[in-house]
Design a protein around this motif. Structure first.
Motif, mmCIF file in Angstrom:
data_model
loop_
_atom_site.group_PDB
_atom_site.id
_atom_site.type_symbol
_atom_site.label_atom_id
_atom_site.label_comp_id
_atom_site.label_asym_id
_atom_site.label_seq_id
_atom_site.Cartn_x
_atom_site.Cartn_y
_atom_site.Cartn_z
ATOM 1 N N LEU A 200 0.944 -0.996 0.095
ATOM 2 C CA LEU A 200 0.299 -0.356 0.041
ATOM 3 C C LEU A 200 0.660 1.397 0.277
ATOM 4 C CD1 LEU A 200 -2.618 -1.421 2.481
ATOM 5 C CD2 LEU A 200 -2.876 -0.414 -0.090
ATOM 6 N N THR A 201 2.085 1.295 0.758
ATOM 7 C CA THR A 201 2.925 2.563 0.513
ATOM 8 C C THR A 201 3.172 2.419 0.297
ATOM 9 O OG1 THR A 201 2.811 1.555 3.607
ATOM 10 C CG2 THR A 201 4.384 3.818 2.322
ATOM 11 N N PHE A 202 4.097 1.514 -0.753
ATOM 12 C CA PHE A 202 5.389 2.286 -2.024
ATOM 13 C C PHE A 202 4.421 1.955 -3.283
ATOM 14 C CE2 PHE A 202 8.430 0.659 1.351
ATOM 15 C CZ PHE A 202 8.687 1.641 1.317
ATOM 16 N N GLY A 203 2.913 1.236 -2.873
ATOM 17 C CA GLY A 203 2.386 1.448 -4.120
ATOM 18 C C GLY A 203 1.232 2.541 -4.772
ATOM 19 N N PHE A 204 1.524 3.214 -3.462
ATOM 20 C CA PHE A 204 0.786 4.478 -3.656
ATOM 21 C C PHE A 204 1.827 5.742 -3.821
ATOM 22 C CE2 PHE A 204 -2.898 3.604 -0.541
ATOM 23 C CZ PHE A 204 -4.035 4.492 -2.098
ATOM 24 N N PHE A 205 3.485 5.408 -3.175
ATOM 25 C CA PHE A 205 4.058 6.691 -3.499
ATOM 26 C C PHE A 205 4.804 6.272 -5.323
ATOM 27 C CE2 PHE A 205 8.848 6.399 -4.480
ATOM 28 C CZ PHE A 205 9.179 7.524 -3.650
ATOM 29 N N SER A 206 4.455 5.176 -5.774
ATOM 30 C CA SER A 206 4.432 4.494 -6.965
ATOM 31 C C SER A 206 3.584 5.173 -8.006
ATOM 32 C CB SER A 206 4.807 3.250 -7.117
ATOM 33 O OG SER A 206 5.816 2.032 -6.529
ATOM 34 N N LEU A 207 2.404 5.442 -7.449
ATOM 35 C CA LEU A 207 1.510 6.443 -8.582
ATOM 36 C C LEU A 207 1.908 7.865 -8.463
ATOM 37 C CD1 LEU A 207 -1.699 4.845 -6.893
ATOM 38 C CD2 LEU A 207 -1.168 4.167 -9.322
ATOM 39 N N ASP A 208 2.209 8.367 -7.761
ATOM 40 C CA ASP A 208 2.898 9.814 -7.893
ATOM 41 C C ASP A 208 4.145 9.598 -8.445
ATOM 42 O OD1 ASP A 208 2.667 12.764 -6.743
ATOM 43 O OD2 ASP A 208 4.613 12.254 -5.101
ATOM 44 N N PHE A 209 4.897 8.899 -7.863
ATOM 45 C CA PHE A 209 6.348 9.294 -8.945
ATOM 46 C C PHE A 209 5.729 9.073 -10.471
ATOM 47 C CE2 PHE A 209 9.923 7.512 -10.230
ATOM 48 C CZ PHE A 209 11.082 7.659 -10.267
ATOM 49 N N ILE A 210 5.048 7.913 -10.714
ATOM 50 C CA ILE A 210 5.413 7.961 -12.549
ATOM 51 C C ILE A 210 4.010 9.155 -12.794
ATOM 52 C CG2 ILE A 210 3.895 6.571 -13.819
ATOM 53 C CD1 ILE A 210 4.670 3.701 -11.979
ATOM 54 N N GLY A 211 3.469 9.517 -11.894
ATOM 55 C CA GLY A 211 2.085 10.820 -12.467
ATOM 56 C C GLY A 211 2.952 11.637 -13.156
ATOM 57 N N LYS A 212 4.498 11.562 -11.905
ATOM 58 C CA LYS A 212 5.271 12.802 -12.341
ATOM 59 C C LYS A 212 5.291 13.135 -13.546
ATOM 60 C CE LYS A 212 5.769 13.812 -7.493
ATOM 61 N NZ LYS A 212 7.018 14.493 -6.109
ATOM 62 N N LEU A 213 5.971 11.804 -14.611
ATOM 63 C CA LEU A 213 7.449 11.472 -15.317
ATOM 64 C C LEU A 213 6.652 12.419 -16.706
ATOM 65 C CD1 LEU A 213 8.452 8.228 -14.482
ATOM 66 C CD2 LEU A 213 9.489 9.709 -14.429
ATOM 67 N N SER A 214 5.146 12.341 -16.708
ATOM 68 C CA SER A 214 4.692 13.188 -18.288
ATOM 69 C C SER A 214 2.853 13.854 -18.137
ATOM 70 C CB SER A 214 4.420 12.168 -19.527
ATOM 71 O OG SER A 214 3.412 11.932 -20.071
ATOM 72 N N GLU A 215 3.022 14.250 -18.300
ATOM 73 C CA GLU A 215 1.769 15.307 -18.402
ATOM 74 C C GLU A 215 0.386 14.627 -18.989
ATOM 75 O OE1 GLU A 215 0.287 18.004 -17.539
ATOM 76 O OE2 GLU A 215 1.964 18.647 -16.940
ATOM 77 N N LYS A 216 0.843 13.268 -19.754
ATOM 78 C CA LYS A 216 -0.734 12.349 -20.064
ATOM 79 C C LYS A 216 -0.872 11.226 -19.149
ATOM 80 C CE LYS A 216 1.230 12.635 -24.932
ATOM 81 N NZ LYS A 216 1.946 12.022 -25.810
ATOM 82 N N ILE A 217 0.179 11.366 -17.578
ATOM 83 C CA ILE A 217 -0.393 10.398 -16.959
ATOM 84 C C ILE A 217 -0.544 10.686 -15.494
ATOM 85 C CG2 ILE A 217 0.287 7.662 -17.734
ATOM 86 C CD1 ILE A 217 3.325 7.906 -16.438
ATOM 87 N N ASN A 218 -0.272 12.570 -15.583
ATOM 88 C CA ASN A 218 -0.617 12.897 -14.458
ATOM 89 C C ASN A 218 -1.133 12.882 -13.510
ATOM 90 O OD1 ASN A 218 -1.278 16.033 -13.043
ATOM 91 N ND2 ASN A 218 1.636 15.517 -12.741
ATOM 92 N N TRP A 219 -2.108 12.464 -13.866
ATOM 93 C CA TRP A 219 -4.145 12.061 -12.941
ATOM 94 C C TRP A 219 -3.540 10.726 -12.515
ATOM 95 C CZ3 TRP A 219 -5.196 7.091 -13.898
ATOM 96 C CH2 TRP A 219 -5.091 5.960 -14.604
ATOM 97 N N MET A 220 -2.477 10.615 -12.718
ATOM 98 C CA MET A 220 -2.684 9.083 -12.148
ATOM 99 C C MET A 220 -2.310 10.002 -10.678
ATOM 100 S SD MET A 220 0.053 6.048 -13.732
ATOM 101 C CE MET A 220 0.343 4.935 -12.629
ATOM 102 N N ARG A 221 -1.262 11.296 -10.280
ATOM 103 C CA ARG A 221 -1.042 11.237 -8.415
ATOM 104 C C ARG A 221 -2.359 11.498 -8.298
ATOM 105 N NH1 ARG A 221 2.350 16.563 -9.057
ATOM 106 N NH2 ARG A 221 2.760 15.587 -6.575
ATOM 107 N N ASN A 222 -3.650 12.343 -8.796
ATOM 108 C CA ASN A 222 -5.218 11.964 -8.564
ATOM 109 C C ASN A 222 -5.344 11.392 -6.979
ATOM 110 O OD1 ASN A 222 -5.285 15.025 -9.260
ATOM 111 N ND2 ASN A 222 -5.762 13.750 -10.309
#
Length: 270
Positions: A200-222
């Protein structure tokens, strides 16, 4: 709260708490010691950062550059290394306080004393919060000490922004710890509690990290509460902290309260 249990648990876990505190203190002092060697080349480094893809800059919290020591440590330490260190503490410590005791049968001895499940769980939650607060206080104080030792006059240090960054980190880990505590309160097996809390912890962290990499997937940070923690934005004065901090506080309070309430009602293999 059961004061006798609190004192006993603090005595048992104080060494582990201090190991994390001193580890965090070592790394932040190292960052302040390293900064002068970067300061002479900060213009070139800032140009290098600007040449990187925006997603890479955002993912590694390098947006504030290397122009000041506060910007340097916000990216080099608070942006990633501190998150990993204290997240591990939250996962391990919350599991040791609850699921490990159930798994090993020690919880039966605690509940055989004249106390209630609710008071036991509340006490364990307070032990966790005490440990987390101790680590962040030591880290914060060592930041001021590091500046005085390796940089210069503390009057030139942007202390208010630095304190806000540490408060933001404390609230993030309060939320991380709350979720891990909830998982541990519901688990009978220590390894399963550790595994689920880590996922759970590193899953949520990964969603934020990956979402930062591109505007196209920025929605993952939400989908991740880690998006509410932005040390570089705090140092640069670009982040509104009120709503983000409120959400982190609510996540922590709700999960700790839920963990205590559900522990009171669940069946235990005693």
């Amino acid at each position: 709260m059961n004061s006798a249990l609190y004192k006993h648990m603090m005595k048992i876990h104080i060494k582990g708490m201090m190991n994390y505190a001193f580890g965090s203190a070592f790394y932040i002092l190292l960052m302040f010691w390293l900064f002068p060697s970067f300061a002479g080349n900060n213009t070139a480094l800032d140009e290098l950062i600007k040449s990187l893809p925006p997603g890479m800059t955002n993912a590694f919290n390098l947006g504030s550059g290397f122009g000041t020591v506060e910007a340097f440590i916000s990216g080099e330490y608070y942006g990633l290394l501190l998150v990993l260190i204290i997240s591990i503490f939250c996962i391990m410590f919350s599991t040791h306080l609850m699921a490990k005791l159930v798994d090993q049968g020690s919880m039966a001895y605690l509940l055989a004393t004249p106390t209630t499940r609710g008071r036991v769980a509340m006490t364990q939650a307070l032990v966790f919060v005490t440990g987390l607060l101790s680590i962040m206080v030591v880290t914060t104080l060592c930041g001021f000490a590091g500046y005085a030792l390796f940089i210069g006059d503390l009057s030139d240090f942007h202390g208010a922004a630095y304190l806000r960054m540490n408060l933001a980190a404390l609230l993030l880990f309060f939320a991380v710890g709350g979720i891990a505590f909830l998982v541990s309160s519901l688990a009978n097996d220590e390894k399963k509690a550790l595994g689920l809390s880590a996922v759970l912890t590193f899953g949520f962290f990964s969603l934020d990290f990956i979402g930062k990499l591109s505007e196209k997937i920025n929605w993952m940070r939400n989908l991740s509460y880690f998006s509410l923690y932005d040390p570089s934005g705090i140092i640069g004065g670009q982040t509104e902290t009120g709503l983000a901090w409120s959400v982190l506080i609510v996540i922590g309070l709700v999960t700790f309260t839920a963990g205590i309430a559900l522990f009171r009602k669940r069946d235990l293999p005693l």
